[in-house]
Design a protein around this motif. Structure first.
Motif, PDB file in Angstrom:
ATOM      1  N   PRO A  69      55.836  -7.371 -19.716  1.00  0.00           N
ATOM      2  CA  PRO A  69      54.586  -6.752 -19.261  1.00  0.00           C
ATOM      3  C   PRO A  69      54.263  -7.017 -17.795  1.00  0.00           C
ATOM      4  N   LEU A  70      54.439  -8.262 -17.333  1.00  0.00           N
ATOM      5  CA  LEU A  70      54.109  -8.579 -15.939  1.00  0.00           C
ATOM      6  C   LEU A  70      55.068  -7.901 -14.966  1.00  0.00           C
ATOM      7  N   GLU A  71      56.325  -7.794 -15.341  1.00  0.00           N
ATOM      8  CA  GLU A  71      57.273  -7.103 -14.462  1.00  0.00           C
ATOM      9  C   GLU A  71      56.948  -5.619 -14.379  1.00  0.00           C
ATOM     10  N   ILE A  72      56.609  -5.013 -15.507  1.00  0.00           N
ATOM     11  CA  ILE A  72      56.219  -3.596 -15.500  1.00  0.00           C
ATOM     12  C   ILE A  72      54.975  -3.395 -14.652  1.00  0.00           C
ATOM     13  N   LEU A  73      53.991  -4.291 -14.816  1.00  0.00           N
ATOM     14  CA  LEU A  73      52.761  -4.197 -14.031  1.00  0.00           C
ATOM     15  C   LEU A  73      53.055  -4.300 -12.542  1.00  0.00           C
ATOM     16  N   ALA A  74      53.901  -5.255 -12.156  1.00  0.00           N
ATOM     17  CA  ALA A  74      54.226  -5.438 -10.741  1.00  0.00           C
ATOM     18  C   ALA A  74      54.886  -4.196 -10.158  1.00  0.00           C
ATOM     19  N   HIS A  75      55.830  -3.634 -10.884  1.00  0.00           N
ATOM     20  CA  HIS A  75      56.486  -2.416 -10.394  1.00  0.00           C
ATOM     21  C   HIS A  75      55.517  -1.239 -10.364  1.00  0.00           C
ATOM     22  N   ARG A  76      54.625  -1.169 -11.332  1.00  0.00           N
ATOM     23  CA  ARG A  76      53.635  -0.086 -11.335  1.00  0.00           C
ATOM     24  C   ARG A  76      52.782  -0.156 -10.066  1.00  0.00           C
ATOM     25  N   ILE A  77      52.390  -1.349  -9.679  1.00  0.00           N
ATOM     26  CA  ILE A  77      51.564  -1.520  -8.473  1.00  0.00           C
ATOM     27  C   ILE A  77      52.367  -1.159  -7.216  1.00  0.00           C
ATOM     28  N   VAL A  78      53.559  -1.728  -7.085  1.00  0.00           N
ATOM     29  CA  VAL A  78      54.363  -1.537  -5.876  1.00  0.00           C
ATOM     30  C   VAL A  78      54.714  -0.063  -5.676  1.00  0.00           C
ATOM     31  N   TRP A  79      55.190   0.588  -6.725  1.00  0.00           N
ATOM     32  CA  TRP A  79      55.627   1.971  -6.575  1.00  0.00           C
ATOM     33  C   TRP A  79      54.453   2.935  -6.491  1.00  0.00           C
ATOM     34  N   SER A  80      53.270   2.527  -6.976  1.00  0.00           N
ATOM     35  CA  SER A  80      52.070   3.334  -6.758  1.00  0.00           C
ATOM     36  C   SER A  80      51.728   3.387  -5.269  1.00  0.00           C
ATOM     37  N   VAL A  81      51.831   2.234  -4.594  1.00  0.00           N
ATOM     38  CA  VAL A  81      51.578   2.187  -3.153  1.00  0.00           C
ATOM     39  C   VAL A  81      52.553   3.107  -2.419  1.00  0.00           C
ATOM     40  N   VAL A  82      53.827   3.020  -2.773  1.00  0.00           N
ATOM     41  CA  VAL A  82      54.845   3.833  -2.094  1.00  0.00           C
ATOM     42  C   VAL A  82      54.590   5.323  -2.333  1.00  0.00           C
ATOM     43  N   PHE A  83      54.346   5.703  -3.574  1.00  0.00           N
ATOM     44  CA  PHE A  83      54.164   7.113  -3.912  1.00  0.00           C
ATOM     45  C   PHE A  83      52.934   7.695  -3.214  1.00  0.00           C
ATOM     46  N   ALA A 127      35.131  -5.343   0.091  1.00  0.00           N
ATOM     47  CA  ALA A 127      34.855  -6.272  -1.016  1.00  0.00           C
ATOM     48  C   ALA A 127      34.811  -5.520  -2.343  1.00  0.00           C
ATOM     49  N   GLY A 128      34.181  -4.345  -2.344  1.00  0.00           N
ATOM     50  CA  GLY A 128      34.132  -3.524  -3.563  1.00  0.00           C
ATOM     51  C   GLY A 128      35.513  -3.083  -3.999  1.00  0.00           C
ATOM     52  N   ILE A 129      36.377  -2.762  -3.037  1.00  0.00           N
ATOM     53  CA  ILE A 129      37.749  -2.375  -3.359  1.00  0.00           C
ATOM     54  C   ILE A 129      38.490  -3.548  -4.000  1.00  0.00           C
ATOM     55  N   GLY A 130      38.227  -4.762  -3.506  1.00  0.00           N
ATOM     56  CA  GLY A 130      38.845  -5.943  -4.105  1.00  0.00           C
ATOM     57  C   GLY A 130      38.446  -6.111  -5.561  1.00  0.00           C
ATOM     58  N   VAL A 131      37.158  -5.885  -5.854  1.00  0.00           N
ATOM     59  CA  VAL A 131      36.675  -5.971  -7.239  1.00  0.00           C
ATOM     60  C   VAL A 131      37.336  -4.893  -8.098  1.00  0.00           C
ATOM     61  N   ALA A 132      37.369  -3.651  -7.580  1.00  0.00           N
ATOM     62  CA  ALA A 132      37.978  -2.552  -8.322  1.00  0.00           C
ATOM     63  C   ALA A 132      39.459  -2.823  -8.575  1.00  0.00           C
ATOM     64  N   ALA A 133      40.153  -3.355  -7.568  1.00  0.00           N
ATOM     65  CA  ALA A 133      41.575  -3.659  -7.721  1.00  0.00           C
ATOM     66  C   ALA A 133      41.801  -4.708  -8.804  1.00  0.00           C
ATOM     67  N   ALA A 134      40.968  -5.749  -8.821  1.00  0.00           N
ATOM     68  CA  ALA A 134      41.114  -6.792  -9.839  1.00  0.00           C
ATOM     69  C   ALA A 134      40.879  -6.221 -11.235  1.00  0.00           C
ATOM     70  N   LEU A 135      39.876  -5.368 -11.371  1.00  0.00           N
ATOM     71  CA  LEU A 135      39.564  -4.794 -12.686  1.00  0.00           C
ATOM     72  C   LEU A 135      40.675  -3.870 -13.174  1.00  0.00           C
ATOM     73  N   ILE A 136      41.222  -3.039 -12.273  1.00  0.00           N
ATOM     74  CA  ILE A 136      42.271  -2.125 -12.728  1.00  0.00           C
ATOM     75  C   ILE A 136      43.560  -2.887 -13.007  1.00  0.00           C
ATOM     76  N   ALA A 137      43.791  -4.005 -12.309  1.00  0.00           N
ATOM     77  CA  ALA A 137      44.965  -4.823 -12.607  1.00  0.00           C
ATOM     78  C   ALA A 137      44.842  -5.433 -14.002  1.00  0.00           C
ATOM     79  N   VAL A 138      43.650  -5.927 -14.342  1.00  0.00           N
ATOM     80  CA  VAL A 138      43.408  -6.468 -15.686  1.00  0.00           C
ATOM     81  C   VAL A 138      43.600  -5.364 -16.725  1.00  0.00           C
ATOM     82  N   ASN A 139      43.077  -4.169 -16.436  1.00  0.00           N
ATOM     83  CA  ASN A 139      43.189  -3.056 -17.374  1.00  0.00           C
ATOM     84  C   ASN A 139      44.649  -2.660 -17.583  1.00  0.00           C
ATOM     85  N   TRP A 140      45.370  -2.452 -16.496  1.00  0.00           N
ATOM     86  CA  TRP A 140      46.777  -2.066 -16.603  1.00  0.00           C
ATOM     87  C   TRP A 140      47.589  -3.138 -17.313  1.00  0.00           C
ATOM     88  N   GLY A 141      47.395  -4.400 -16.914  1.00  0.00           N
ATOM     89  CA  GLY A 141      48.166  -5.476 -17.519  1.00  0.00           C
ATOM     90  C   GLY A 141      47.906  -5.615 -19.004  1.00  0.00           C
TER      91      GLY A 141
END
Length: 309
Positions: A33-47, A72-86
């Motif tokens: 799960p963590l490897e999939i999450l990491a790749h999802r994040i990295v390749w989302s940035v690239v795409f 700061a709001g983007i940081g909160v949103a990023a943390a929440l979507i990372a929790v959701n995706w993971g």
């Protein structure tokens, strides 16, 4: 094609893709799960970076850097979507697709709950009834599982919180996804690098098809979000609300019919209560939307009559 029909088409395709996403995630095994999450994040940035470059829309970053509160709001949103995706990836890869579907069924009710607790909104009586039925459903499912359905609750609250943060930020879909993914990209890259150094990563080690699946996670993440944004810009809120249940229905179907996860009678009863709550909630939303539209139309007519000629 009219904008309304195009909006429904965008929304239908977006929720269809989200609904069958468990099938895609299962294909990524043996990645964890963590490897999939990491790749999802990295390749989302690239795409999304390539997409923004093609659209010649990179100037928004300069303006955004001058808004510390937005960052700061983007940081909160990023943390929440990372929790959701993971959480979602963990649920699918650990054979708990039915519980993840429950999370997205109860998400609209959690959104209403956040409206009361965070935004201090006042609920209509019918909305309180829907929340009460939803709470009873969680109690029934807790008895069935022998524990709180914590995966479902984490998914529902993290996605509702993410939606609240996104609403306050007001960033377009592509720009928002790029910045949120970029915030998470460094730790994601570090984790992928650590896996490679330890010889525990699956990227490039299993098969060409497996590697391509990990790379395509960026497009698989961004495309439904962009389609959803196109639908949201063209559809009334009630129309968008009606089709949002397509994804968890399909996810539930994947869990029960394709992955053969159990659905004992108590679990069916719990889901039935959730669906009853959603019916009450949706009917109330449609009626309120019609009343609001009628009141607005009547006010405009009154203004037209009262205007000097």
């Amino acid at each position: 094609m009219t904008p309304l029909r195009l909006g429904y088409l965008y929304g239908f395709v977006a929720y269809l893709l989200w609904g069958f996403f468990p099938l895609y995630l299962r294909l990524m095994r043996p990645a964890g799960p963590l490897e999939i999450l990491a790749h999802r994040i990295v390749w989302s940035v690239v795409f999304v970076a390539l997409l923004l470059a093609a659209m010649r829309n990179v100037g928004f970053l300069r303006a955004l850097l001058r808004r510390p509160r937005a960052l700061a709001g983007i940081g909160v949103a990023a943390a929440l979507i990372a929790v959701n995706w993971g959480t979602y990836i963990y649920g699918v890869t650990s054979d708990r697709v039915v519980e993840t579907a429950l999370g997205y069924f109860i998400n609209p009710l959690v959104v209403v709950l956040l409206g009361v607790t965070v935004l201090r909104e006042r609920l209509r009586p019918t909305q309180w009834v829907a929340l009460g039925i939803g709470g009873l459903a969680v109690a029934v499912l807790t008895v069935d599982y022998g524990r709180l359905p914590y995966l479902a609750l984490v998914l529902a609250f993290s996605f509702a919180g993410y939606g609240l943060a996104k609403k306050q930020l007001g960033l377009p879909a592509a720009e928002g996804l790029f910045v949120e993914s970029a915030v998470l990209a460094l730790p994601a890259l570090a984790y992928v690098g650590w896996l490679a150094a330890a010889g525990e990563g699956t990227f490039g080690q299993v098969s060409v098809g497996h590697t391509l699946l990990l790379v395509s996670a960026g497009a698989a993440t961004a495309i439904p979000l962009l389609l959803f944004a196109g639908a949201a810009n063209r559809l009334p809120l009630t129309g968008l609300g009606m089709i949002q249940y397509l994804a968890p229905i399909l996810q539930l179907g994947c869990g029960v019919l394709i992955f053969h996860e159990p659905m004992p009678p108590a679990r069916i009863a719990g889901f039935a209560l959730v669906w009853a709550a959603l019916i009450v909630f949706t009917v109330d939303a449609v009626r309120n939307s019609r009343r609001t539209r009628a009141a607005t139309l009547a006010a405009r007519r009154a203004e037209a009559v009262a205007a000097p000629r």
